[in-house]
Scaffold this motif. Structure first.
Motif, PDB file in Angstrom:
ATOM      1  N   SER A   1      -7.854   2.971  11.946  1.00 37.73           N
ATOM      2  CA  SER A   1      -6.562   3.014  12.643  1.00 37.73           C
ATOM      3  C   SER A   1      -7.142   2.555  14.620  1.00 37.73           C
ATOM      4  O   SER A   1      -6.363   2.404  15.133  1.00 37.73           O
TER       5      SER A   1
ATOM      6  N   TYR B   1       0.124  -4.435   4.048  1.00 38.49           N
ATOM      7  CA  TYR B   1      -0.293  -5.622   4.608  1.00 38.49           C
ATOM      8  C   TYR B   1      -0.099  -7.171   3.973  1.00 38.49           C
ATOM      9  O   TYR B   1       0.311  -6.830   3.149  1.00 38.49           O
TER      10      TYR B   1
ATOM     11  N   ILE C   1      -9.655  -3.040  -0.567  1.00 41.78           N
ATOM     12  CA  ILE C   1      -9.164  -3.327   0.635  1.00 41.78           C
ATOM     13  C   ILE C   1      -9.689  -1.597   1.603  1.00 41.78           C
ATOM     14  O   ILE C   1      -9.687  -0.935   1.515  1.00 41.78           O
TER      15      ILE C   1
ATOM     16  N   ILE D   1      -3.763   5.727   4.170  1.00 44.42           N
ATOM     17  CA  ILE D   1      -3.256   4.625   4.426  1.00 44.42           C
ATOM     18  C   ILE D   1      -1.935   4.074   5.061  1.00 44.42           C
ATOM     19  O   ILE D   1      -1.323   4.594   4.635  1.00 44.42           O
TER      20      ILE D   1
ATOM     21  N   TYR E   1      -8.674   0.272   6.203  1.00 48.96           N
ATOM     22  CA  TYR E   1      -8.498   0.154   7.495  1.00 48.96           C
ATOM     23  C   TYR E   1      -8.567   1.486   7.740  1.00 48.96           C
ATOM     24  O   TYR E   1      -9.103   2.093   7.695  1.00 48.96           O
TER      25      TYR E   1
ATOM     26  N   TYR F   1      -9.601 -10.802   8.354  1.00 52.13           N
ATOM     27  CA  TYR F   1      -8.505  -9.463   8.835  1.00 52.13           C
ATOM     28  C   TYR F   1      -6.992 -10.105   9.772  1.00 52.13           C
ATOM     29  O   TYR F   1      -7.048 -10.962  10.267  1.00 52.13           O
ATOM     30  N   SER F   2      -6.246  -9.255   9.811  1.00 51.33           N
ATOM     31  CA  SER F   2      -5.466  -9.249  10.801  1.00 51.33           C
ATOM     32  C   SER F   2      -5.706  -9.795  12.211  1.00 51.33           C
ATOM     33  O   SER F   2      -4.594 -10.428  13.318  1.00 51.33           O
TER      34      SER F   2
ATOM     35  N   LYS G   1      -7.235  -4.437   9.569  1.00 49.99           N
ATOM     36  CA  LYS G   1      -6.774  -3.944   8.086  1.00 49.99           C
ATOM     37  C   LYS G   1      -7.346  -4.980   7.780  1.00 49.99           C
ATOM     38  O   LYS G   1      -8.165  -6.319   7.920  1.00 49.99           O
TER      39      LYS G   1
ATOM     40  N   THR H   1       0.826  -1.323  -0.329  1.00 52.46           N
ATOM     41  CA  THR H   1       0.078   0.329  -0.248  1.00 52.46           C
ATOM     42  C   THR H   1       0.767   1.532  -0.125  1.00 52.46           C
ATOM     43  O   THR H   1       0.548   1.725   0.248  1.00 52.46           O
TER      44      THR H   1
END
Length: 262
Positions: A248, A205, A244, A200, A246, A221-222, A229, A194
């Motif tokens: 935070s 990722y 994609i 982002i 994101y 998902y992470s 993510k 990315t």
């Protein structure tokens, strides 16, 4: 034909006498021996015969092979010739007190176990009737076939079912901003570069693809905690097969891009 049968009977009798270890009076006047060397594929046989003195200069020397039920006589020009009856033309005129017959480079594989005889006389009937012949060798058995090598197993070919989705994608968000990402998919892992999406705040990722649902598109998902993510892929394709996302923290907005493969 009577002569053929006679030779066969004498050859068979010779083998029986030899196997019993008995001496036959018919061989008393015959001085003959042979020496052999080499493998069956390149066999060398040297036979020596000492005929009675009255045969020197006038007698005939025969070198005979019995293989199964077939008799062969050795010709100095044509090799072993099947014996079919009558007086065989395959002989050598005795010219000295001790005669030597040498056969070199003989491939005996097809005649394994055959019996070799030498004999002499004024003709073949004189040789048979007076017992002037002797078995001097048995051809060696054929070599055992080489073992079949065990084939080396071919390692299985591992294919990547998601390789078709690898490459560069053009991505767009809800505000019309765009940029490119590079995606690499395997059956166990996804890597999204990315770097070129400035909105982002991470450069890549690296997410597990161990959870794959059967319906078109899936989410991996992470983690379930923030930052979050998100990767969505539609394996069946379409104008925007990749998405994609994101976020935070809980107070920040979600950043979502839809992407089409270039």
């Amino acid at each position: 034909m009577r002569l053929t049968c006679t030779l066969k009977k004498i050859a068979a009798a010779t083998a029986i006498v030899a196997s019993l270890g008995a001496a036959s009076p018919a061989w008393a006047d015959i001085t003959a021996s042979a020496m052999a060397s080499g493998p069956s594929s390149a066999y060398t046989l040297v036979a020596r015969v000492t005929p009675e003195a009255q045969y020197v200069g006038r007698g005939k020397l025969y070198f005979v092979m019995l293989h199964g039920s077939q008799i062969y006589a050795l010709s100095e020009t044509r090799g072993f010739v099947p014996y079919t009856g009558g007086e065989p033309p395959e002989y050598r005129t005795i010219s000295q007190a001790t005669e030597t017959i040498t056969v070199q480079g003989w491939n005996t594989t097809a005649q394994a176990g055959a019996s070799i005889f030498v004999g002499f006389g004024t003709d073949v009937m004189d040789m048979i009737n007076n017992g002037r012949f002797k078995q001097v060798a048995t051809l060696p058995a054929a070599p055992a076939p080489a073992p079949t090598p065990t084939p080396t197993p071919t390692p299985p070919v591992t294919t990547n079912p998601y390789a078709v989705h690898n490459g560069t994608y053009m991505c767009y968000d809800d505000y019309g901003r765009s940029g490119t990402v590079t995606a690499t998919f395997t059956a166990s892992n996804t890597v999204i570069d990315t770097t070129r999406l400035t909105t982002i705040p991470v450069y890549s990722y690296n997410l597990s693809l161990s959870t794959i649902v059967s319906q078109p598109g899936y989410r991996t998902y992470s983690s379930t905690s923030l930052p979050l993510k998100l990767v969505m892929l539609n394996p069946s394709g379409g104008p925007y097969s990749l998405a994609i996302g994101y976020q935070s923290n809980a107070y920040s907005s979600q950043i979502v891009y839809v992407c089409t493969k270039r």
